[in-house]
Design a protein around this motif. Structure first.
Motif, short mmCIF file in Angstrom:
data_model
loop_
_atom_site.label_atom_id
_atom_site.label_comp_id
_atom_site.label_asym_id
_atom_site.label_seq_id
_atom_site.Cartn_x
_atom_site.Cartn_y
_atom_site.Cartn_z
N GLN A 38 0.82 -1.20 0.00
CA GLN A 38 0.00 0.00 0.00
C GLN A 38 0.86 1.26 0.00
OE1 GLN A 38 -2.23 -0.98 3.50
NE2 GLN A 38 -4.02 -1.65 2.34
N ALA A 39 1.97 1.21 0.70
CA ALA A 39 2.89 2.35 0.72
C ALA A 39 3.50 2.57 -0.66
CB ALA A 39 3.99 2.13 1.75
N ARG A 40 3.88 1.48 -1.34
CA ARG A 40 4.42 1.60 -2.70
C ARG A 40 3.37 2.17 -3.64
NH1 ARG A 40 6.97 -3.22 -1.16
NH2 ARG A 40 5.32 -4.51 -2.03
N MET A 41 2.13 1.68 -3.52
CA MET A 41 1.06 2.18 -4.38
C MET A 41 0.85 3.68 -4.15
SD MET A 41 -0.43 0.00 -6.44
CE MET A 41 -2.07 0.62 -6.69
N ALA A 42 0.86 4.09 -2.89
CA ALA A 42 0.67 5.51 -2.58
C ALA A 42 1.80 6.35 -3.17
CB ALA A 42 0.59 5.70 -1.08
N SER A 43 3.02 5.85 -3.06
CA SER A 43 4.18 6.56 -3.59
C SER A 43 4.09 6.70 -5.12
CB SER A 43 5.45 5.83 -3.20
OG SER A 43 6.56 6.39 -3.84
N CYS A 44 3.78 5.59 -5.78
CA CYS A 44 3.68 5.62 -7.24
C CYS A 44 2.50 6.46 -7.70
CB CYS A 44 3.56 4.19 -7.79
SG CYS A 44 5.07 3.22 -7.61
N ALA A 46 1.28 9.07 -6.14
CA ALA A 46 1.67 10.46 -5.95
C ALA A 46 2.57 10.93 -7.09
CB ALA A 46 2.36 10.63 -4.61
N GLU A 47 3.50 10.07 -7.49
CA GLU A 47 4.39 10.41 -8.61
C GLU A 47 3.62 10.60 -9.89
OE1 GLU A 47 8.44 8.68 -9.84
OE2 GLU A 47 7.95 7.66 -7.96
N ALA A 48 2.67 9.69 -10.16
CA ALA A 48 1.85 9.78 -11.37
C ALA A 48 1.02 11.05 -11.36
CB ALA A 48 0.96 8.55 -11.49
N LYS A 49 0.51 11.42 -10.19
CA LYS A 49 -0.29 12.64 -10.07
C LYS A 49 0.58 13.87 -10.33
CE LYS A 49 -3.51 15.02 -7.05
NZ LYS A 49 -4.16 15.05 -5.75
N ASP A 50 1.79 13.88 -9.78
CA ASP A 50 2.71 15.00 -9.99
C ASP A 50 3.04 15.18 -11.47
OD1 ASP A 50 2.78 15.51 -7.29
OD2 ASP A 50 4.71 14.53 -6.95
N LYS A 51 3.12 14.05 -12.17
CA LYS A 51 3.44 14.10 -13.61
C LYS A 51 2.20 14.29 -14.46
CE LYS A 51 7.54 11.22 -13.18
NZ LYS A 51 8.28 10.06 -13.69
N THR A 52 1.04 14.40 -13.82
CA THR A 52 -0.27 14.54 -14.48
C THR A 52 -0.46 13.51 -15.60
OG1 THR A 52 0.48 16.28 -16.00
CG2 THR A 52 -0.48 17.00 -13.90
N LEU A 53 -0.17 12.26 -15.28
CA LEU A 53 -0.35 11.18 -16.24
C LEU A 53 -1.79 10.69 -16.21
CD1 LEU A 53 2.89 9.15 -15.51
CD2 LEU A 53 2.49 10.74 -17.38
N LYS A 54 -2.29 10.31 -17.38
CA LYS A 54 -3.66 9.80 -17.48
C LYS A 54 -3.70 8.66 -18.48
CE LYS A 54 -5.79 14.24 -16.48
NZ LYS A 54 -6.29 14.21 -15.18
N GLY A 55 -4.71 7.82 -18.33
CA GLY A 55 -4.97 6.75 -19.29
C GLY A 55 -3.85 5.73 -19.38
N ASP A 56 -3.51 5.39 -20.63
CA ASP A 56 -2.49 4.36 -20.87
C ASP A 56 -1.11 4.77 -20.37
OD1 ASP A 56 -4.33 2.65 -22.00
OD2 ASP A 56 -3.88 3.23 -24.07
N ALA A 60 0.97 2.50 -17.74
CA ALA A 60 2.33 2.04 -18.02
C ALA A 60 3.30 2.52 -16.95
CB ALA A 60 2.77 2.53 -19.40
N PHE A 61 3.14 3.76 -16.50
CA PHE A 61 4.00 4.29 -15.46
C PHE A 61 3.84 3.51 -14.17
CE2 PHE A 61 4.44 6.92 -11.68
CZ PHE A 61 5.78 7.26 -11.77
N MET A 62 2.59 3.25 -13.78
CA MET A 62 2.32 2.52 -12.53
C MET A 62 2.94 1.12 -12.59
SD MET A 62 0.81 4.45 -10.36
CE MET A 62 0.08 3.31 -9.18
N LYS A 63 2.80 0.46 -13.72
CA LYS A 63 3.38 -0.88 -13.87
C LYS A 63 4.88 -0.83 -13.70
CE LYS A 63 3.51 -4.78 -17.03
NZ LYS A 63 3.07 -5.32 -18.34
N GLN A 64 5.52 0.13 -14.34
CA GLN A 64 6.98 0.27 -14.25
C GLN A 64 7.39 0.65 -12.84
OE1 GLN A 64 8.80 3.42 -13.90
NE2 GLN A 64 10.68 2.24 -13.84
N CYS A 65 6.67 1.57 -12.24
CA CYS A 65 7.01 2.05 -10.90
C CYS A 65 6.92 0.93 -9.87
CB CYS A 65 6.08 3.20 -10.51
SG CYS A 65 6.43 3.94 -8.90
N LEU A 66 5.85 0.16 -9.90
CA LEU A 66 5.67 -0.92 -8.94
C LEU A 66 6.66 -2.05 -9.17
CD1 LEU A 66 1.80 -0.94 -8.75
CD2 LEU A 66 3.39 -0.14 -7.01
N SER A 67 7.00 -2.34 -10.43
CA SER A 67 7.98 -3.40 -10.68
C SER A 67 9.38 -2.96 -10.28
CB SER A 67 7.94 -3.85 -12.14
OG SER A 67 8.39 -2.83 -13.00
N ALA A 68 9.66 -1.67 -10.34
CA ALA A 68 10.97 -1.16 -9.91
C ALA A 68 11.15 -1.41 -8.42
CB ALA A 68 11.08 0.33 -10.22
#
Length: 110
Positions: A38-44, A46-56, A60-68
């Motif tokens: 849950q902490a990793r999900m929250a961190s990723c 937050a990062e995605a929100k900062d980068k204003t990423l949406k959709g695909d 893709a970012f979340m998948k990469q972030c969590l696998s990292a």
């Protein structure tokens, strides 16, 4: 028609206690500390929100972030087990067996 109505009422009366229990569950989980995942999900998130990423792109970012995070955890395991094997001066088959056991059993703090 009456049979269907009675059947629906029976299902609702049986499901009502389950729904009440499910409604209480979020309150219980809110009191507990977040898990490592849950902490990793929250961190990723937050990062995605900062980068204003949406959709695909966000997916893709979340998948990469969590696998990292998983990769970092595995690298930490390897470092610890290698250090332990070196400290015990293990070589050859003994080292191989030790590493296998260590990597499967070792749970570093998240």
């Amino acid at each position: 028609m009456l049979k269907k109505l009675l059947a629906c009422l029976a299902v609702v009366s049986l499901a009502a206690p389950l729904l009440a229990t499910a409604a209480d569950a979020p309150a219980d989980t809110a009191k507990k500390a977040p898990t490592a995942q849950q902490a990793r999900m929250a961190s990723c998130n937050a990062e995605a929100k900062d980068k204003t990423l949406k959709g695909d792109e966000r997916k893709a970012f979340m998948k990469q972030c969590l696998s990292a995070h998983k990769q970092e955890k595995q690298q930490d395991k390897m470092k610890t087990c290698n250090a332990d094997a070196k400290a015990k001066s293990l070589k050859g088959d003994e080292r191989k067996a030790f590493m296998k056991e260590c990597l499967s059993a070792h749970q570093p703090a998240a």
